[in-house]
Design a protein around this motif. Structure first.
Motif, mmCIF file in Angstrom:
data_model
loop_
_atom_site.group_PDB
_atom_site.id
_atom_site.type_symbol
_atom_site.label_atom_id
_atom_site.label_comp_id
_atom_site.label_asym_id
_atom_site.label_seq_id
_atom_site.Cartn_x
_atom_site.Cartn_y
_atom_site.Cartn_z
ATOM 1 N N GLN A 196 0.834 -1.202 0.000
ATOM 2 C CA GLN A 196 0.000 0.000 0.000
ATOM 3 C C GLN A 196 0.871 1.255 0.000
ATOM 4 O O GLN A 196 1.960 1.280 0.602
ATOM 5 C CB GLN A 196 -0.924 0.020 1.218
ATOM 6 C CG GLN A 196 -2.069 -0.959 1.147
ATOM 7 C CD GLN A 196 -3.074 -0.625 0.056
ATOM 8 O OE1 GLN A 196 -3.269 0.528 -0.311
ATOM 9 N NE2 GLN A 196 -3.715 -1.660 -0.474
ATOM 10 N N LEU A 197 0.385 2.298 -0.654
ATOM 11 C CA LEU A 197 1.100 3.566 -0.688
ATOM 12 C C LEU A 197 1.181 4.161 0.709
ATOM 13 O O LEU A 197 0.167 4.355 1.374
ATOM 14 C CB LEU A 197 0.381 4.547 -1.625
ATOM 15 C CG LEU A 197 0.991 5.945 -1.729
ATOM 16 C CD1 LEU A 197 2.325 5.884 -2.454
ATOM 17 C CD2 LEU A 197 0.027 6.886 -2.452
ATOM 18 N N ARG A 212 -2.918 13.982 6.375
ATOM 19 C CA ARG A 212 -3.468 12.628 6.502
ATOM 20 C C ARG A 212 -4.001 12.084 5.183
ATOM 21 O O ARG A 212 -4.632 11.029 5.163
ATOM 22 C CB ARG A 212 -4.577 12.626 7.555
ATOM 23 C CG ARG A 212 -4.033 12.760 8.976
ATOM 24 C CD ARG A 212 -5.122 12.978 9.992
ATOM 25 N NE ARG A 212 -4.599 12.877 11.348
ATOM 26 C CZ ARG A 212 -5.218 13.351 12.428
ATOM 27 N NH1 ARG A 212 -6.388 13.966 12.287
ATOM 28 N NH2 ARG A 212 -4.683 13.213 13.621
ATOM 29 N N GLU A 213 -3.717 12.791 4.112
ATOM 30 C CA GLU A 213 -4.200 12.364 2.808
ATOM 31 C C GLU A 213 -3.088 11.686 2.021
ATOM 32 O O GLU A 213 -1.926 12.112 2.062
ATOM 33 C CB GLU A 213 -4.736 13.560 2.016
ATOM 34 C CG GLU A 213 -5.907 14.267 2.681
ATOM 35 C CD GLU A 213 -7.121 13.366 2.839
ATOM 36 O OE1 GLU A 213 -7.380 12.572 1.903
ATOM 37 O OE2 GLU A 213 -7.806 13.445 3.878
ATOM 38 N N ALA A 214 -3.441 10.624 1.293
ATOM 39 C CA ALA A 214 -2.463 9.955 0.433
ATOM 40 C C ALA A 214 -1.932 10.939 -0.590
ATOM 41 O O ALA A 214 -2.665 11.775 -1.122
ATOM 42 C CB ALA A 214 -3.105 8.761 -0.262
ATOM 43 N N CYS A 215 -0.650 10.840 -0.861
ATOM 44 C CA CYS A 215 0.008 11.795 -1.748
ATOM 45 C C CYS A 215 0.816 11.031 -2.786
ATOM 46 O O CYS A 215 1.747 10.301 -2.436
ATOM 47 C CB CYS A 215 0.904 12.710 -0.919
ATOM 48 S SG CYS A 215 1.743 13.989 -1.851
ATOM 49 N N ALA A 248 -3.508 -7.186 6.656
ATOM 50 C CA ALA A 248 -3.441 -6.373 5.448
ATOM 51 C C ALA A 248 -3.638 -4.921 5.855
ATOM 52 O O ALA A 248 -4.574 -4.598 6.593
ATOM 53 C CB ALA A 248 -4.523 -6.789 4.457
ATOM 54 N N PRO A 249 -2.758 -4.020 5.420
ATOM 55 C CA PRO A 249 -2.857 -2.622 5.846
ATOM 56 C C PRO A 249 -4.065 -1.935 5.242
ATOM 57 O O PRO A 249 -4.606 -2.379 4.220
ATOM 58 C CB PRO A 249 -1.557 -2.012 5.314
ATOM 59 C CG PRO A 249 -1.209 -2.841 4.129
ATOM 60 C CD PRO A 249 -1.635 -4.242 4.487
#
Length: 475
Positions: free
Chosen positions: A171-172, A178-181, A463-464
């Motif tokens: 996972q990224l 707190r947002e995926a980048c 699993a993350p």
């Protein structure tokens, strides 16, 4: 005083400051910017000012222009040192002395701990950024940097991150707050670029706290091709083989592929250090460009010693990461503050990461957390106004402690003044010193606390959450 009361009092102080005379407000503005740069698994012999073949001109610059901390001690692994640095307290007080926060653990830095960022937030440090590797809790959003006093985060929660894909456990793990980048590029470069951007943005709005925790040169062993070529990469030779370690059904060190691997482990490691040093140079240049170097404290340190199998070197010190020998817990470190500190000074007093919070508190006038601190302010030592205390004892963990001259490592005693490489155990010759140090260790360890476990329990088939969104684990 608990954490909520501490923060409330800080808010009251900030509100009250709006009524202070201009003269006092001007004095407030004189507080220094604070930049803390943390390397990951950088060994004693991996900086050129210690004679390494690895070129680190920018780390060397901090040493040359500041105070070299020759006897600076940390914990033997990542997470405990980071916790110590931010809390000023031994990690055994909250169950973090041993081991790290892996994808399968549920513990982290307890939310009740008052961190360096929270403390500075109470005295006017409006901008407090954490960039890079967090590694202080992976099982709840209550552990993350935003919950621990920083108001800006850019980086990753896990260790052992892929430098190019920024993934861990598939996972990224790359975030802005707190947002995926999804930012393409080599992670070391991205962190340096973000640090420069932060400095450019807030240089006229001092003071600020900037904590840059590089994941370099920790594994996986991945470097940029240009840096590899600078260290002799031969396209006709083979590259180092990837090694995977399994735990249960999951790979703790997955196959990261061939990208970024050099001919040898040391070559790859050297190239990774060089990339980090270049970004440290960019940070220093940004301070210069914005004309704030004079009143900016820059602290550089490693989180623990290097690992020989991963390319690191701690020579001539004994041991490395995971051990309590000098090579595991004594690391390259220096601090620079042109406005207040002389340059080119080598300080041999026993100091450590545990001393950073109380030292910053004295410098900034911040009120220290009322929980018992294990560090002490070394401000007088840095200025050259105080001599090293030969009786100071620093706890290292696992029945080990160090003084200016003596060190005990699980019952083995060494005279570091005459035996700096820990070759001769003289416990039987100095039972008085053994007794003194063991009594100190017993006093510290009698106050050991429990781990702070949050979030769901995990198993080997864990699993993350999607994009390592820790908030999903709290639902």
């Amino acid at each position: 005083m608990n954490r909520r009361s501490f923060l409330s009092s800080g808010c009251a102080l900030m509100a009250g400051s709006m009524l202070l005379p201009e003269r006092l407000l001007a004095k407030e503005a004189e507080k220094p910017n604070i930049v803390i740069v943390l390397a990951d698994d950088l060994g004693w012999n991996d900086v050129s000012y210690h004679g390494s073949e690895i070129k680190t001109p920018n780390i060397d610059r901090i040493v040359k222009e500041g105070v070299e901390l020759e006897r600076f001690y940390v914990c033997p692994v990542c997470s405990p040192t980071r916790a110590t640095l931010l809390s000023g307290r031994h990690p055994l007080r909250y169950g973090m002395q041993e081991g790290v926060c892996t994808p399968l653990t549920t513990h982290g830095l307890p939310p009740k701990e008052v961190t360096l960022a929270e403390m500075l937030g109470s005295v006017g440090y409006e901008h407090r950024a954490c960039l890079g590797k967090w590694h202080l809790g992976l099982n709840s959003q209550k552990f993350d940097p935003i919950s621990q006093g920083f108001n800006y985060f850019y980086g990753h929660y896990n260790g052992a991150l892929d430098y190019f894909t920024h993934k861990r456990y598939g996972q990224l793990d790359w975030h802005r707050n707190r947002e995926a980048c999804v930012d393409g590029g080599y992670s070391t470069d991205l962190l340096g670029r973000e640090a420069v951007s932060f400095i450019d943005k807030y240089s006229d709005d001092s003071p600020f706290l900037l904590y840059v925790a590089f994941n370099a040169p920790h594994g996986p062993m991945q470097a940029k091709r240009g840096d590899l070529e600078d260290y002799g990469f031969d396209h006709d030779k083979g590259i180092i083989k990837n090694s995977s370690k399994r735990r249960g059904k999951r790979e703790m060190q997955p196959d990261y592929g061939d990208l970024g691997r050099g001919n040898t482990v040391r070559q790859t490691y050297s190239a990774m250090v060089a990339a980090m040093d270049e970004q440290i140079g960019n940070i220093l240049n940004a301070l210069d460009k914005n004309k704030i170097s004079e009143n900016t404290i820059v602290l550089f340190q490693s989180d623990n010693g290097g690992i020989a199998n991963s390319g690191g070197s701690n020579k001539p010190l004994r041991g490395g990461k995971f051990t309590l020998w000098e090579g595991g817990v004594r690391v390259p470190a220096a601090i620079r503050w042109p406005k207040k500190l002389r340059s080119g000074v080598k300080q041999n007093a026993v100091t450590g990461a545990v001393d950073i919070l109380p030292t910053v508190a004295e410098i900034t006038g911040a009120k220290k957390p009322e929980a018992q601190l294990d560090g002490r302010s070394i401000w007088g030592i840095l200025k050259g106004e105080e001599k090293s205390d030969p009786e100071r004892k620093l706890y290292l963990g696992e029945r080990s402690a160090v003084m200016q001259r003596w060190k005990i490592n699980k019952g083995r005693l060494f005279d570091l003044t005459n035996d700096p490489y820990e070759k001769n155990n003289i416990a039987d010759k100095r039972p008085d010193i053994v007794k003194k140090l063991n009594e100190f260790i017993e006093q510290v360890e009698s106050k050991a606390g429990e781990k702070c476990n949050l979030g769901p329990e995990k198993t080997d088939d864990f699993a993350p959450p999607k994009d390592w969104n820790l908030g999903l684990l709290d639902k």
